[in-house]
Design an enzyme around this catalytic site. Structure first.
Site, short mmCIF file in Angstrom:
data_model
loop_
_atom_site.label_atom_id
_atom_site.label_comp_id
_atom_site.label_asym_id
_atom_site.label_seq_id
_atom_site.Cartn_x
_atom_site.Cartn_y
_atom_site.Cartn_z
N TYR A 293 -5.20 -4.57 -5.65
CA TYR A 293 -3.99 -4.42 -4.82
C TYR A 293 -3.64 -5.75 -4.17
CZ TYR A 293 -0.84 -2.24 -1.34
OH TYR A 293 0.25 -1.89 -0.57
N THR B 148 2.66 6.95 5.67
CA THR B 148 3.22 7.61 4.48
C THR B 148 2.07 8.23 3.69
OG1 THR B 148 2.99 5.76 2.95
CG2 THR B 148 5.02 5.82 4.27
N1 LIG Z 1 2.12 2.78 3.50
C1 LIG Z 1 1.60 1.62 3.77
O1 LIG Z 1 0.76 1.52 4.67
C2 LIG Z 1 2.04 0.37 3.04
C3 LIG Z 1 1.64 -0.86 3.57
C4 LIG Z 1 2.04 -2.03 2.93
C5 LIG Z 1 2.82 -1.98 1.80
N2 LIG Z 1 3.20 -0.76 1.30
C6 LIG Z 1 4.04 -0.79 0.10
O2 LIG Z 1 5.25 -0.13 0.36
C7 LIG Z 1 5.76 0.46 -0.85
C8 LIG Z 1 6.12 1.93 -0.59
O3 LIG Z 1 4.93 2.64 -0.29
P1 LIG Z 1 4.88 4.01 0.54
O4 LIG Z 1 4.02 3.77 1.71
O5 LIG Z 1 6.23 4.57 0.72
O6 LIG Z 1 3.99 4.89 -0.47
P2 LIG Z 1 4.27 6.22 -1.29
O7 LIG Z 1 3.03 6.41 -2.10
O8 LIG Z 1 4.72 7.32 -0.41
O9 LIG Z 1 5.50 5.83 -2.23
C9 LIG Z 1 5.35 5.05 -3.37
C10 LIG Z 1 6.33 5.58 -4.41
O10 LIG Z 1 6.17 4.80 -5.60
C11 LIG Z 1 6.23 5.69 -6.69
N3 LIG Z 1 5.60 5.14 -7.90
C12 LIG Z 1 4.28 4.97 -8.16
N4 LIG Z 1 4.12 4.51 -9.40
C13 LIG Z 1 5.36 4.38 -9.93
C14 LIG Z 1 5.85 3.94 -11.19
N5 LIG Z 1 5.01 3.58 -12.19
N6 LIG Z 1 7.18 3.91 -11.38
C15 LIG Z 1 8.04 4.30 -10.39
N7 LIG Z 1 7.62 4.74 -9.20
C16 LIG Z 1 6.30 4.76 -8.98
C17 LIG Z 1 5.51 6.94 -6.20
O11 LIG Z 1 5.77 8.06 -7.01
C18 LIG Z 1 6.06 7.05 -4.79
O12 LIG Z 1 7.24 7.81 -4.74
C19 LIG Z 1 4.68 0.25 -1.90
O13 LIG Z 1 5.00 -0.88 -2.69
C20 LIG Z 1 3.44 -0.04 -1.08
O14 LIG Z 1 2.48 -0.80 -1.78
C21 LIG Z 1 2.82 0.41 1.89
#
Ligand SMILES: NC(=O)c1ccc[n+]([C@@H]2O[C@H](COP(=O)([O-])OP(=O)(O)OC[C@H]3O[C@@H](n4cnc5c(N)ncnc54)[C@H](O)[C@@H]3O)[C@@H](O)[C@H]2O)c1
Length: 243
Positions: free
Chosen positions: A151, A186
């Protein structure tokens, strides 16, 4: 405020989490939104809730053909003004435990997905006279985190790719920025118990989890003309985690 009247924005991974909140806020500000995700039931339900300003397409961000379909959906709305490369996976594992499949899964979604999305969207944004791309990295893309080597690698890559694309696309009036959230409440964090997540945030200066809508508002700012002079920037939104 109707900052996005007449604009079309594509959000990858928008069926739930931050992406879904972005889709709702964009539509509320006048945008037409294409939500792409592999979660078809959730995506279709979200689009139905938002109404005719939202279209859902099945999009696996690692597949070029799926991107062509998502871009076509944007074209049906009249073109494309913004792309949020939001889709991501987080499957933490130690160096000892991370196998090649775990490594390659992260690369395919978090890194190749951003590459294909940016490549697919750029000509369409250019045809509209410019636009904005926002890439979701992480605080892990600014420093590191324990037990998440794959990651971490992909989120540093997203930070670098954002700058490379910002340099290359500036001539077409396309801005590219990266957003670096800390722990946001989330589904992604459900890999750990709620107690463990809350214990971890006690280390943060602001001592709480962030909310999806807080990240979404930063993403909307970067998509909007309010950020017209911001490109190649990296924005932490992390309760002070990177201090
Ligand atoms: N939640 C956190 O703490 C956090 C922190 C830092 C960064 N992020 C980043 O923020 C972004 C959103 O994350 P989130 O927290 O909303 O998580 P989440 O898991 O709720 O949402 C991620 C979405 O990406 C979709 N996804 C996964 N694989 C996929 C693919 N191959 N094609 C299309 N869609 C796909 C999932 O189905 C989901 O709807 C991500 O890039 C994550 O890495 C999240």
């Amino acid at each position: 405020m109707m900052r996005f009247q007449g604009k079309v924005v594509l959000v990858s991974g928008g069926a739930r989490g931050m992406g879904a909140v972005e889709a709702r806020l964009l539509a509320a500000e006048g945008a037409r939104v294409v939500v792409g995700d592999i979660l078809e039931a959730e995506g279709a339900q979200l689009a139905a809730q938002i109404g005719p300003a939202c279209a859902f397409v099945r999009l696996d961000v690692g597949e070029s053909a799926d991107w062509a379909r998502a871009i076509a959906a944007a074209q049906a709305f009249g073109g494309l003004d913004g792309l949020v490369n939001n889709a991501g996976i987080y499957q933490p594992a130690t160096l000892a435990d991370a196998d090649l499949a775990n490594w390659e899964r992260h690369l395919r979604v978090n890194q190749t997905g951003v590459f294909l999305g940016t490549k697919s969207a750029a000509p369409v944004l250019k045809a509209r006279g410019g636009g904005s791309i926002v890439n979701l990295s992480s605080t892990v893309g600014l420093r590191s985190a324990p037990n998440a080597i794959a990651y971490t690698a992909t989120k540093w890559a997203v930070r670098g790719m954002s700058k490379a694309a910002a340099l290359e696309l500036a001539k077409d009036n396309i801005r590219v920025n990266s957003v670096h959230p800390g722990p946001i409440d989330t589904e992604m964090l459900s890999i750990r118990s709620r107690e463990e997540n809350l214990r971890r945030v006690q280390q943060l200066p602001l001592q709480r989890l962030g909310r999806a809508d807080e990240v979404a508002r930063l993403v909307l700012y970067l998509l909007s003309d309010d950020a017209a002079y911001i490109t190649g920037a990296e924005m932490a939104i992390d309760g002070g985690a990177s201090l």
